[in-house]
Design an enzyme around this catalytic site. Structure first.
Site, PDB file in Angstrom:
ATOM      1  N   PRO A  76       0.838  -1.200   0.000  1.00  0.00           N
ATOM      2  CA  PRO A  76       0.000   0.000   0.000  1.00  0.00           C
ATOM      3  C   PRO A  76       0.875   1.252   0.000  1.00  0.00           C
ATOM      4  CG  PRO A  76      -0.609  -1.502   1.775  1.00  0.00           C
ATOM      5  CD  PRO A  76       0.684  -1.986   1.209  1.00  0.00           C
ATOM      6  N   GLU A  77       0.541   2.212  -0.827  1.00  0.00           N
ATOM      7  CA  GLU A  77       1.325   3.439  -0.871  1.00  0.00           C
ATOM      8  C   GLU A  77       0.643   4.488   0.009  1.00  0.00           C
ATOM      9  OE1 GLU A  77       2.828   4.177  -4.843  1.00  0.00           O
ATOM     10  OE2 GLU A  77       2.606   2.076  -5.365  1.00  0.00           O
ATOM     11  N   LYS A  99       4.005   5.894   4.979  1.00  0.00           N
ATOM     12  CA  LYS A  99       3.328   4.592   5.004  1.00  0.00           C
ATOM     13  C   LYS A  99       3.118   4.078   6.423  1.00  0.00           C
ATOM     14  CE  LYS A  99       5.395   3.497   0.531  1.00  0.00           C
ATOM     15  NZ  LYS A  99       6.363   2.634  -0.187  1.00  0.00           N
TER      16      LYS A  99
END
Ligand SMILES: [Zn+2]
Length: 261
Positions: free
Chosen positions: A2-3, A52
């Protein structure tokens, strides 16, 4: 992985679902049990994101720090929670919902001082007011290729592998160009693309590189396979040249060698 857009999206979602209530926190798998006991039963004050990293702040100052890494995943259930599925590291249960976390790189309880040191090691986060001039300083003083610099969380926080391919394509830049070789004008284009794509990603909870004009439909209706221009694609949408894949900073990225010079 996931960014940054996804981390901020999750922070907003989890804040809306869980904050203001006492949470029951446990570790069905066991690896987070000792830390879970430090916060279980306390009120969750807020959920926030930087780059993140996710931070769940409880009354009394304890903070759950989560980094999803490549394999981390949240699952949401209605309370009462069902039997845990797989290796559930952390389960947070409120009156209405239960959120399970499987496979994170980091899941631990920290204090404000450690949170500060985590954030201090990160570069500016464009979705958390990170400043353009600082990112420009970080990039323009480095001889590393721009494709690698964008992945370096000390240079700019939150950009991941899909964003870097799509941002560099939109800005028309060769990922091999060293930071020191980037003109201010080219950086301005890069920053504009980066802000636009991350903001769209945060709003929709996923990366959408194409514009609604290109797709001929509202962003929310764009099918999964049409979200990207170059990432995982075979043909350039601008010039029809075959898309090349190159490895930079040990990860594969996608480039149109005709449009990105
Ligand atoms: Zn092209």
């Amino acid at each position: 992985m996931p960014e940054g857009h996804k981390t901020h999206f999750l922070a907003r979602e989890h804040h809306a679902l869980l904050a203001g209530e006492p949470l029951s926190v446990s570790s069905p798998q066991g690896r987070f049990s000792t830390d879970a006991k430090k916060v279980s039963g306390k009120h969750l004050a807020s959920v926030s994101a930087t780059g993140k990293h996710l931070f769940y702040e409880f009354e009394g100052g304890s903070i759950i720090h989560v980094h999803l890494g490549r394999y981390g995943k949240f699952r949401r259930h209605k309370s009462p929670a069902p039997e845990p599925v797989g290796q559930v590291r952390m389960r947070m249960t409120a009156s209405e919902v239960c959120i399970d976390l499987n496979g994170p790189t980091t899941c631990r309880v920290i204090d404000h001082e450690i949170k500060r040191s985590v954030i201090d090691r990160l570069g500016p986060d464009p979705l958390a007011g990170g400043r353009k001039t600082e990112v420009w300083n970080n990039i323009s003083q480095s001889g590393q290729p721009i494709g690698a610099l964008l992945l370096d969380q000390k240079v700019v926080a939150g950009v991941g592998n899909i964003f870097r391919s799509e941002i560099l394509f939109e800005a028309g830049l060769d990922p091999h160009l060293p930071g020191t070789g980037l003109s201010k004008e080219a950086f301005d284009r890069l920053w504009k693309s980066l802000k636009r794509m991350m903001t769209v990603g945060l709003k929709h909870g996923k990366i959408i590189a194409v514009t609604s004009k290109e797709a001929g439909m509202p962003l929310a209706k764009i099918p999964e396979e049409r979200r990207f221009r170059v990432y995982g694609q075979t043909e350039c949408p601008q010039c029809s040249t075959l898309i090349s894949s190159v490895e930079i900073a040990s990860r594969r990225m996608y480039v149109c060698k005709h449009c990105q010079v």
